[in-house]
Design an enzyme around this catalytic site. Structure first.
Site, PDB file in Angstrom:
ATOM      1  N   HIS A 129     -16.768  15.481  -8.771  1.00  0.00           N
ATOM      2  CA  HIS A 129     -17.443  15.809 -10.023  1.00  0.00           C
ATOM      3  C   HIS A 129     -17.070  14.613 -11.131  1.00  0.00           C
ATOM      4  O   HIS A 129     -16.055  13.866 -10.793  1.00  0.00           O
ATOM      5  CB  HIS A 129     -17.080  17.221 -10.680  1.00  0.00           C
ATOM      6  N   THR A 183      -2.360   8.838  -4.618  1.00  0.00           N
ATOM      7  CA  THR A 183      -3.153   8.552  -5.484  1.00  0.00           C
ATOM      8  C   THR A 183      -3.507   6.985  -5.655  1.00  0.00           C
ATOM      9  O   THR A 183      -4.505   6.267  -6.244  1.00  0.00           O
ATOM     10  CB  THR A 183      -2.853   8.785  -6.940  1.00  0.00           C
ATOM     11  N   LYS A 184      -2.335   6.249  -5.137  1.00  0.00           N
ATOM     12  CA  LYS A 184      -2.586   4.895  -4.828  1.00  0.00           C
ATOM     13  C   LYS A 184      -2.272   4.274  -3.563  1.00  0.00           C
ATOM     14  O   LYS A 184      -1.467   4.915  -2.976  1.00  0.00           O
ATOM     15  CB  LYS A 184      -2.026   4.207  -5.990  1.00  0.00           C
ATOM     16  N   ARG A 198       5.281   8.270  -4.629  1.00  0.00           N
ATOM     17  CA  ARG A 198       6.023   7.067  -5.028  1.00  0.00           C
ATOM     18  C   ARG A 198       6.733   6.303  -3.674  1.00  0.00           C
ATOM     19  O   ARG A 198       7.187   7.171  -2.856  1.00  0.00           O
ATOM     20  CB  ARG A 198       6.901   7.217  -6.169  1.00  0.00           C
TER      21      ARG A 198
END
Length: 203
Positions: A129, A183-184, A198
């Site tokens: 979304h 997320t990365k 991490r």
């Protein structure tokens, strides 16, 4: 009691063989019905698959998957889920194994060779979304969702119940700890874990 135990194990083995045969045939029907390019594979149970018109899904040789608790009893009961949207490309390399995983592809997801994907792992290349609340409550919501390719390198191991988000590349040989939210991008030959994931240490 011992005789009952022996009879039980024999009956269970026979039922498992019958179930495996049914799962293999049913999965081939599902794959062919969704025009998936595939080679040799092994399956416990039948996955959920949906490839939209114009989407492409290919699977390399020696693919193995567990759908439901059977084959990998670690507490995940879902079937593997493969969704490929229109114009999207989902590619799985050779010798890949996964259990109860969800690969939701709206743009591009590429899984390399010899990758292990743990129970309940989710890989998403979209936010689903818009992040803008005004757009999100309008009819333009789905047209404005962010989509970025996901790439999983060779020999990567993703621990159970991890989530890999859009735009992430995981370098070869790297390990993602169980329950992580990635997320990365992760460089090659490293261990990452946590929410958000991490760096833990090099391999």
């Amino acid at each position: 009691m011992k005789i009952f135990n022996i009879v039980y194990k024999i009956a269970k083995k026979i039922l498992n063989l019958i179930s495996s045969g049914i799962s293999l045939v049913a999965t081939k029907i599902v794959f062919n019905g969704n025009t998936i390019s595939y080679s040799s594979f092994h399956t416990n149970g039948i996955p959920y698959v949906m490839v939209a018109r114009g989407g492409k899904f290919s699977i390399g040789k020696n693919f193995a998957m567990n759908n439901g608790i059977k084959g990998n009893p670690i507490g995940c009961y879902e079937r593997c889920t493969f969704f490929v949207d229109r114009g999207a490309v989902l590619t799985i390399g050779d010798n890949v194994g996964m259990s109860q995983a969800a690969l939701i592809c709206h743009k591009s997801i590429t899984i390399g060779n010899d990758v292990k994907i743990g129970g309940g792992v989710c890989i998403y290349d979209t936010d689903f979304h818009s992040l803008d609340p005004v757009i999100r409550r309008s009819s333009e919501d789905l047209k404005n969702r962010a989509e970025k390719p996901v790439v999983i390198g060779n020999d990567v191991f993703i621990g159970a119940k991890s989530i890999i988000l859009k735009g992430v590349t995981i370098g070869e040989n790297s390990v993602i700890g169980a329950g992580s939210v990635v997320t990365k991008s992760v460089p090659a030959n490293q261990i990452w874990a946590g929410n958000p994931a991490r760096f833990i240490r090099s391999i």
